[in-house]
Scaffold this motif. Structure first.
Motif: not given
Ligand SMILES: Cc1ncc(COP(=O)(O)O)c(C=O)c1O
Length: 258
Positions: A165-173, A192-198, A230-232, A238-239
């Motif tokens: 749950e903590r990972i989900i909350v931090e992923r959304e932040r 537990n990662f996010v794919l990000v378009s730059l 892709r950011i874990s 860290h973020h």
């Protein structure tokens, strides 16, 4: 298999002499599963359809109805790799109990953080067990230390759930912060990662720039993902650091890169 997805399937199936048929996912940002594409790709020689759900590296969760349609129509086994299910608040293991052609695969590597111990499990109909034994390599068993660690870990399942749950909350932040950055788009993630378009043609230069600051992210050669990283999910600090360095690096990226 659908494409893009976890690259290990291709090499592993290749090792077993299988011919891998790729069915493209829809374009970003949805990366939708093509049910018709998968069903049309099946012929009398097809042994297995593999669905990675939520998918790596796109992070998205496929609609349950699409998965059920494939299971009910495909005349072969359907495996659902649920390596990231604990971060999606969704489960498909019930389908493995309801249909005799469904295998769901889980791992302790992600939500339990036990990647080094090599423990995973499958939920599938008992009738498939003889086939599993025939196909699995010798000494495929879980080692005694890994079994002890996995059992100890599961004894505190509540702790693992709180962590997920903590990972989900931090992923959304993190996703929110990335989406507040000019030209940057974090695709919705159920992992537990996010794919990000730059806002670049080729994001590999950013991967190198971030690495110089000790920030390790992944880049993929798939043409649809050339501008993505892709950011874990790690710790909030860290973020924050990653966001600082990413924003600075993007501001100083040469014009002809964008
Ligand atoms: C989709 C997917 N399945 C399976 C695995 C492998 O899990 P394990 O560590 O249990 O071999 C990974 C690891 O990255 C993955 O992304």
């Amino acid at each position: 298999i659908h494409e893009p997805t976890f690259g290990v399937y291709r090499s592993l199936f290749g090792l077993h002499g299988a011919k891998v048929v790729n069915v493209a996912l829809g374009p970003p940002p949805d990366f939708a599963l093509s049910v018709d594409g998968i069903l049309n790709a099946i012929n009398e020689r097809t042994k297995l359809v593999l669905l990675c759900n939520p998918n790596n590296p796109t992070g998205n969760l496929f609609p349950r109805d699409d998965i059920v349609e494939i299971i009910e129509t495909a005349p072969c086994l359907v495996a659902i790799d649920e390596a990231y299910a604990e971060f999606s608040r969704t489960s498909h293991t019930d389908l493995a109990l309801a249909y005799d052609n469904v295998i769901t695969l889980r791992t302790m590597s992600k939500f339990a953080g036990l990647a080094g111990f090599r423990v995973g499990y499958g939920v599938f109909p008992e009738s498939l067990m003889p086939w599993f034994r025939r196909a699995s390599p010798a000494f495929f068993n879980v080692s005694a230390p890994a079994a002890v660690v996995a059992i100890a870990s599961l004894a505190d399942l509540d702790h693992l759930k709180v962590n997920a749950e903590r990972i989900i909350v931090e992923r959304e932040r993190l996703s929110g912060q990335l989406n507040d950055t000019s030209g940057v788009l974090a695709f919705p993630s159920s992992t537990n990662f996010v794919l990000v378009s730059l806002p670049l043609k080729d994001a590999s230069t950013i991967v190198t720039a971030l690495a110089r600051h000790g920030l390790l992210v992944r880049h993929f050669s798939h043409p649809d993902l050339a501008n993505c990283i892709r950011i874990s999910i790690g710790l909030p600090e860290h973020h924050d650091r990653l966001l600082d360095v990413l924003r600075q690096t993007l501001e100083s990226a040469p014009e002809d890169q964008t």
